[in-house]
Design a protein around this motif. Sequence first.
Motif, mmCIF file in Angstrom:
data_model
loop_
_atom_site.group_PDB
_atom_site.id
_atom_site.type_symbol
_atom_site.label_atom_id
_atom_site.label_comp_id
_atom_site.label_asym_id
_atom_site.label_seq_id
_atom_site.Cartn_x
_atom_site.Cartn_y
_atom_site.Cartn_z
ATOM 1 N N PRO A 66 -4.843 5.243 3.216
ATOM 2 C CA PRO A 66 -4.289 4.951 1.853
ATOM 3 C C PRO A 66 -3.010 4.265 1.737
ATOM 4 C CG PRO A 66 -4.062 7.079 2.655
ATOM 5 C CD PRO A 66 -4.476 6.486 3.637
ATOM 6 N N VAL A 67 -2.666 3.715 0.588
ATOM 7 C CA VAL A 67 -1.105 3.060 0.547
ATOM 8 C C VAL A 67 -0.797 3.669 -0.821
ATOM 9 C CG1 VAL A 67 0.002 0.765 -0.009
ATOM 10 C CG2 VAL A 67 -1.751 1.031 1.667
ATOM 11 N N ALA A 68 0.591 3.933 -0.904
ATOM 12 C CA ALA A 68 1.153 4.676 -2.020
ATOM 13 C C ALA A 68 1.240 3.589 -3.188
ATOM 14 C CB ALA A 68 2.385 5.319 -1.696
ATOM 15 N N ASP A 69 0.959 4.211 -4.526
ATOM 16 C CA ASP A 69 1.426 3.285 -5.671
ATOM 17 C C ASP A 69 0.599 1.910 -5.665
ATOM 18 O OD1 ASP A 69 3.287 5.130 -6.315
ATOM 19 O OD2 ASP A 69 4.650 4.102 -5.019
ATOM 20 N N THR A 70 -0.788 2.092 -5.422
ATOM 21 C CA THR A 70 -1.704 0.621 -5.709
ATOM 22 C C THR A 70 -2.893 1.318 -6.152
ATOM 23 O OG1 THR A 70 -2.444 -1.328 -4.581
ATOM 24 C CG2 THR A 70 -2.770 0.940 -3.339
ATOM 25 N N GLY A 100 -0.340 -3.826 1.623
ATOM 26 C CA GLY A 100 -0.121 -3.245 0.417
ATOM 27 C C GLY A 100 -1.650 -2.928 -0.266
ATOM 28 N N PHE A 101 -2.742 -3.156 0.770
ATOM 29 C CA PHE A 101 -4.139 -2.922 0.033
ATOM 30 C C PHE A 101 -4.519 -1.425 0.789
ATOM 31 C CE2 PHE A 101 -3.359 -7.527 0.068
ATOM 32 C CZ PHE A 101 -3.743 -7.720 -1.207
ATOM 33 N N THR A 102 -4.899 -0.313 0.124
ATOM 34 C CA THR A 102 -5.666 0.504 0.942
ATOM 35 C C THR A 102 -6.895 0.511 1.519
ATOM 36 O OG1 THR A 102 -4.812 2.241 -0.681
ATOM 37 C CG2 THR A 102 -6.952 2.817 0.400
ATOM 38 N N THR A 103 -7.287 0.592 2.628
ATOM 39 C CA THR A 103 -8.508 0.397 3.308
ATOM 40 C C THR A 103 -9.428 1.402 3.801
ATOM 41 O OG1 THR A 103 -7.443 0.320 5.678
ATOM 42 C CG2 THR A 103 -7.468 -1.718 4.315
ATOM 43 N N LEU A 104 -10.701 1.183 3.592
ATOM 44 C CA LEU A 104 -11.750 2.133 4.006
ATOM 45 C C LEU A 104 -12.512 1.436 4.993
ATOM 46 C CD1 LEU A 104 -12.780 5.258 3.863
ATOM 47 C CD2 LEU A 104 -14.198 4.255 1.944
ATOM 48 N N SER A 105 -12.321 1.415 6.258
ATOM 49 C CA SER A 105 -13.420 0.915 7.131
ATOM 50 C C SER A 105 -14.656 1.809 7.652
ATOM 51 C CB SER A 105 -12.449 0.514 8.457
ATOM 52 O OG SER A 105 -13.520 -0.492 9.213
ATOM 53 N N LYS A 141 -10.883 8.064 -5.762
ATOM 54 C CA LYS A 141 -9.689 8.491 -5.434
ATOM 55 C C LYS A 141 -8.537 7.677 -6.388
ATOM 56 C CE LYS A 141 -9.649 10.670 -1.305
ATOM 57 N NZ LYS A 141 -9.338 12.097 -1.212
ATOM 58 N N GLY A 142 -9.388 6.990 -7.508
ATOM 59 C CA GLY A 142 -8.484 6.420 -8.448
ATOM 60 C C GLY A 142 -8.202 4.860 -8.324
ATOM 61 N N TYR A 143 -8.908 4.442 -7.321
ATOM 62 C CA TYR A 143 -9.014 2.721 -7.057
ATOM 63 C C TYR A 143 -9.775 2.212 -8.092
ATOM 64 C CZ TYR A 143 -6.477 4.230 -3.109
ATOM 65 O OH TYR A 143 -5.383 4.856 -2.080
#
Length: 250
Positions: A66-70, A100-105, A141-143
């Motif tokens: 996760p990346v904050a504030d995105t 700056g991009f949250t990633t889920l691999s 998660k809000g994305y």
Amino acid sequence: MKKNLLLGLMAGLAALFSLAVSAEPAADYAREKKWADEVVPGLVVGDPVYLQTPRGHHKFLALFAPVADTHKAVVVVHGMGIHPDWGMVGTLRSELADRGFTTLSIQMPVLAADAKGEAYTPTFPEAAERIAEAVEFLKAKGYTQLALVSHSMGSRMSRVYLAGKPDPAVKSWASLGISVDDYAALKLPILDLYGDNDLPAVLANAGKRKQSLAAAASRQTMIARADHFFTGHEADMVAAVADFLAATLK
């Protein structure tokens, strides 16, 4: 009587043969577990999470960075027979997070180590379900601005998901090293990325793929001197993907 018995026997054998031909080969869940047992203890970037598919209620590994504030996030889909932190896939998931991009691999279905590419086709429905579960996880998660970033067999699997009923939150797709000849019926922005020393099938179909790109923000990019895995050109690979994501995720 004997004739009827013989006909019944033949019909039964035909039904069994048909069932055997149409049955989907089960993904190698034991091999998945082995990958997870190797990957999780040495994880440096992100955290392991386990998602569950409706098909067989199988739990599969995902690596969440996760990346904050995105509100922008990426589902990373690896290629044939490997794991979600392997080589260039690990580079993508970690360096896109740095940008700056949250990633889920996510762990995709795998077969035996000696399985050929064509053997994976029956696993595509489960693969699409895994992508759908990953999208739902990120949305929870809000994305709200999501993209797929996939490589090789993972790109073929992603194409199946996108050709079905993809979630509207999925806004774009970075398709790396795909061997199919077009993106027919797909209207979202697509990055078709490959190397000029890529696999023969990837190179042979590059022109048709380019012609099939429909969305205005779509593009095709070739990285000079790069092979199928972008060996030695990982920085160029990440830069091309990150630039595309920045342009298509608002």
